[in-house]
Write a protein that holds these residues in place. Sequence first.
Motif, PDB file in Angstrom:
ATOM      1  N   PHE A 187       0.881  -1.114  -0.175  1.00 33.10           N
ATOM      2  CA  PHE A 187      -0.025   0.142  -0.245  1.00 33.10           C
ATOM      3  C   PHE A 187       0.643   1.237   0.013  1.00 33.10           C
ATOM      4  CE2 PHE A 187      -3.410  -3.093   1.502  1.00 33.10           C
ATOM      5  CZ  PHE A 187      -4.497  -2.863   0.953  1.00 33.10           C
ATOM      6  N   THR A 188       0.571   2.335  -0.513  1.00 33.76           N
ATOM      7  CA  THR A 188       0.716   3.668  -0.540  1.00 33.76           C
ATOM      8  C   THR A 188      -0.090   4.470   0.082  1.00 33.76           C
ATOM      9  OG1 THR A 188       0.016   4.863  -2.704  1.00 33.76           O
ATOM     10  CG2 THR A 188       2.482   2.753  -2.740  1.00 33.76           C
ATOM     11  N   PHE A 189       0.679   5.782   0.705  1.00 30.96           N
ATOM     12  CA  PHE A 189      -0.184   7.055   0.510  1.00 30.96           C
ATOM     13  C   PHE A 189      -0.340   8.280   0.021  1.00 30.96           C
ATOM     14  CE2 PHE A 189       2.268   4.307   4.153  1.00 30.96           C
ATOM     15  CZ  PHE A 189       1.517   4.297   4.909  1.00 30.96           C
ATOM     16  N   ALA A 190      -1.724   8.998   0.210  1.00 33.78           N
ATOM     17  CA  ALA A 190      -1.674  10.032  -0.245  1.00 33.78           C
ATOM     18  C   ALA A 190      -2.786  10.583   0.635  1.00 33.78           C
ATOM     19  CB  ALA A 190      -2.118   9.839  -1.795  1.00 33.78           C
ATOM     20  N   VAL A 191      -1.935  12.089   1.126  1.00 30.21           N
ATOM     21  CA  VAL A 191      -2.772  12.513   2.243  1.00 30.21           C
ATOM     22  C   VAL A 191      -3.896  13.663   1.335  1.00 30.21           C
ATOM     23  CG1 VAL A 191      -2.124  14.706   3.373  1.00 30.21           C
ATOM     24  CG2 VAL A 191      -0.466  12.890   2.792  1.00 30.21           C
ATOM     25  N   HIS A 192      -4.731  13.724   2.088  1.00 29.71           N
ATOM     26  CA  HIS A 192      -6.121  14.036   1.140  1.00 29.71           C
ATOM     27  C   HIS A 192      -5.532  15.800   1.726  1.00 29.71           C
ATOM     28  CE1 HIS A 192      -9.750  16.059   0.367  1.00 29.71           C
ATOM     29  NE2 HIS A 192     -10.131  14.975  -0.180  1.00 29.71           N
ATOM     30  N   PRO A 193      -5.771  16.438   0.700  1.00 34.94           N
ATOM     31  CA  PRO A 193      -6.056  18.503   0.915  1.00 34.94           C
ATOM     32  C   PRO A 193      -6.943  19.197   1.711  1.00 34.94           C
ATOM     33  CG  PRO A 193      -6.647  18.205  -1.277  1.00 34.94           C
ATOM     34  CD  PRO A 193      -6.360  16.735  -0.295  1.00 34.94           C
ATOM     35  N   SER A 194      -8.088  18.987   1.937  1.00 36.51           N
ATOM     36  CA  SER A 194      -9.124  19.123   2.649  1.00 36.51           C
ATOM     37  C   SER A 194      -9.584  18.340   4.111  1.00 36.51           C
ATOM     38  CB  SER A 194      -9.874  19.784   1.975  1.00 36.51           C
ATOM     39  OG  SER A 194     -10.312  18.591   0.770  1.00 36.51           O
ATOM     40  N   ALA A 195     -10.225  17.662   3.810  1.00 34.37           N
ATOM     41  CA  ALA A 195     -10.485  16.416   4.516  1.00 34.37           C
ATOM     42  C   ALA A 195      -9.616  16.356   5.910  1.00 34.37           C
ATOM     43  CB  ALA A 195     -10.637  14.974   4.417  1.00 34.37           C
ATOM     44  N   PHE A 196      -9.712  16.293   7.433  1.00 39.79           N
ATOM     45  CA  PHE A 196      -9.195  16.232   8.316  1.00 39.79           C
ATOM     46  C   PHE A 196      -9.784  15.326   9.746  1.00 39.79           C
ATOM     47  CE2 PHE A 196     -10.753  19.945   8.450  1.00 39.79           C
ATOM     48  CZ  PHE A 196     -11.052  20.746   9.681  1.00 39.79           C
ATOM     49  N   VAL A 197      -9.089  15.217  10.601  1.00 39.74           N
ATOM     50  CA  VAL A 197      -9.680  14.406  11.809  1.00 39.74           C
ATOM     51  C   VAL A 197      -9.153  15.424  13.136  1.00 39.74           C
ATOM     52  CG1 VAL A 197     -10.390  11.954  11.301  1.00 39.74           C
ATOM     53  CG2 VAL A 197      -8.303  12.550  12.018  1.00 39.74           C
ATOM     54  N   VAL A 198      -9.900  15.515  13.974  1.00 37.79           N
ATOM     55  CA  VAL A 198      -9.657  15.894  15.279  1.00 37.79           C
ATOM     56  C   VAL A 198     -10.174  15.628  16.691  1.00 37.79           C
ATOM     57  CG1 VAL A 198      -9.046  18.482  16.637  1.00 37.79           C
ATOM     58  CG2 VAL A 198      -9.535  18.580  14.032  1.00 37.79           C
ATOM     59  N   HIS A 199      -8.896  15.290  17.143  1.00 42.64           N
ATOM     60  CA  HIS A 199      -8.837  14.249  18.440  1.00 42.64           C
ATOM     61  C   HIS A 199      -9.491  14.874  19.423  1.00 42.64           C
ATOM     62  CE1 HIS A 199      -7.365  12.925  22.586  1.00 42.64           C
ATOM     63  NE2 HIS A 199      -7.746  11.954  21.936  1.00 42.64           N
ATOM     64  N   TYR A 200     -10.747  14.484  20.454  1.00 38.30           N
ATOM     65  CA  TYR A 200     -11.803  15.355  20.688  1.00 38.30           C
ATOM     66  C   TYR A 200     -10.899  14.996  22.178  1.00 38.30           C
ATOM     67  CZ  TYR A 200     -15.945  17.283  23.237  1.00 38.30           C
ATOM     68  OH  TYR A 200     -16.602  17.939  23.932  1.00 38.30           O
ATOM     69  N   PRO A 201     -10.695  16.070  23.609  1.00 39.11           N
ATOM     70  CA  PRO A 201      -9.836  15.640  24.399  1.00 39.11           C
ATOM     71  C   PRO A 201     -10.898  15.362  25.896  1.00 39.11           C
ATOM     72  CG  PRO A 201     -10.558  18.151  24.402  1.00 39.11           C
ATOM     73  CD  PRO A 201     -11.224  17.471  23.332  1.00 39.11           C
ATOM     74  N   HIS A 202     -10.229  14.233  26.697  1.00 46.04           N
ATOM     75  CA  HIS A 202     -10.892  13.709  27.283  1.00 46.04           C
ATOM     76  C   HIS A 202      -9.624  12.778  28.388  1.00 46.04           C
ATOM     77  CE1 HIS A 202      -9.228   9.567  25.490  1.00 46.04           C
ATOM     78  NE2 HIS A 202      -9.794  10.130  24.719  1.00 46.04           N
ATOM     79  N   PRO A 203     -10.368  12.295  29.508  1.00 40.61           N
ATOM     80  CA  PRO A 203      -9.283  12.087  30.011  1.00 40.61           C
ATOM     81  C   PRO A 203      -8.667  10.480  30.155  1.00 40.61           C
ATOM     82  CG  PRO A 203     -11.514  12.481  31.494  1.00 40.61           C
ATOM     83  CD  PRO A 203     -11.470  12.817  29.923  1.00 40.61           C
ATOM     84  N   ASP A 204      -7.840  10.512  30.542  1.00 42.24           N
ATOM     85  CA  ASP A 204      -7.031   9.069  30.249  1.00 42.24           C
ATOM     86  C   ASP A 204      -8.233   7.847  29.512  1.00 42.24           C
ATOM     87  OD1 ASP A 204      -4.788  10.210  29.772  1.00 42.24           O
ATOM     88  OD2 ASP A 204      -3.696   9.399  31.709  1.00 42.24           O
ATOM     89  N   SER A 205      -7.840   7.285  29.522  1.00 39.01           N
ATOM     90  CA  SER A 205      -8.574   5.922  29.104  1.00 39.01           C
ATOM     91  C   SER A 205      -8.216   4.423  30.171  1.00 39.01           C
ATOM     92  CB  SER A 205      -8.333   5.173  27.608  1.00 39.01           C
ATOM     93  OG  SER A 205      -7.146   4.531  27.692  1.00 39.01           O
ATOM     94  N   HIS A 206      -8.478   3.954  30.331  1.00 39.08           N
ATOM     95  CA  HIS A 206      -8.846   2.761  31.652  1.00 39.08           C
ATOM     96  C   HIS A 206      -6.973   1.986  31.292  1.00 39.08           C
ATOM     97  CE1 HIS A 206      -8.341  -1.286  32.688  1.00 39.08           C
ATOM     98  NE2 HIS A 206      -9.129  -1.033  33.790  1.00 39.08           N
ATOM     99  N   ASP A 207      -7.145   1.813  29.509  1.00 39.84           N
ATOM    100  CA  ASP A 207      -5.737   0.923  29.376  1.00 39.84           C
ATOM    101  C   ASP A 207      -4.964   1.927  29.386  1.00 39.84           C
ATOM    102  OD1 ASP A 207      -6.996  -0.917  29.243  1.00 39.84           O
ATOM    103  OD2 ASP A 207      -7.021  -1.340  27.146  1.00 39.84           O
ATOM    104  N   GLN A 208      -4.881   3.748  28.986  1.00 39.03           N
ATOM    105  CA  GLN A 208      -4.065   4.623  29.541  1.00 39.03           C
ATOM    106  C   GLN A 208      -3.202   4.339  31.020  1.00 39.03           C
ATOM    107  OE1 GLN A 208      -5.729   7.645  26.657  1.00 39.03           O
ATOM    108  NE2 GLN A 208      -3.687   7.443  25.826  1.00 39.03           N
TER     109      GLN A 208
END
Length: 300
Positions: A187-208
């Motif tokens: 597989f190869t990688f191509a970065v999309h120029p406009s779509a993106f994702v953002v992490h929503y802040p929260h406390p550490d998970s149980h496993d972390q």
Amino acid sequence: MPAGSCKLDMMLYVPQGAPAPHRPPMHPLNALRNRAVAAAQTKVLLLLDADFMVSSSLNELQHSTWVQTAVSQGVLVVLPALEPVRSDAAAQQAVARACRGGKAEALAGLGQGSLQPFHVDRFEPGHSATNFARWSTSNETYDVSYSMGFEPYVLVSKRLVPWYDERFTGYLEDKVVHIQTMVHMGFTFAVHPSAFVVHYPHPDSHDQALVKTTGLMQEAGKSVVWIKGMSELQIQGQGDHARAEMAAGTYWPPTRFAPCNVPYKTAASTGFVQGCRHEGAEQVSTLCKIAERIKIRTGS
């Protein structure tokens, strides 16, 4: 369904067997991911953690001919991942603004210091290959190369994506090895120029939290895992087992799902594509083409 709406399917998963004796019990995240992949009813999947929000521009990709064609040819479409610098209510508002406002709002957040590339100060190899500086000025897709530790969030063909390695539970290297598996498949990688994702802040998970409180540590690129309180215990990390098997051409992700009936070894001898879920002439033909790209790229 109306445009922009979503459908949520739920299932109950009960892990089989006892946890490994050298690890505290953790959530079987990769097993859950495999069941989500199996249950998905679309040709294109977004491999994304549940604590992320997607940009409004992602709606435009649902019917994108380019995306459909790219993923069918073994391209992983990278959606750049961002996160708020803080973790308070203002940070949550910054995430919502960026996702609603699109790339222009995301760039404004980066410029103002309310947003930053995901994990840039915790695990830089995870997303640095995305090349955020280039993304900030790009109006078209661009190719990027794999580097060790890269774990982007991607759009991928359901027909071609391999299973996740279910030996990984909890937190650490679960997604890193999955991406590396796909790299070894060609597989190869191509970065999309406009779509993106953002992490929503929260406390550490149980496993972390468990990783931090028990002293369980695993650093990218190292071959041993230490567990505090278990005297002089050294064990080779699961990630290193997987990478060694990839190098030997004997790896496919351990899972309770059946592998492909027709294993196919890549031209560059970098691994088996037994983790795919649909056998057939069309799939084997596509995988051969992916493997041929590796052969050309590596000169093997």
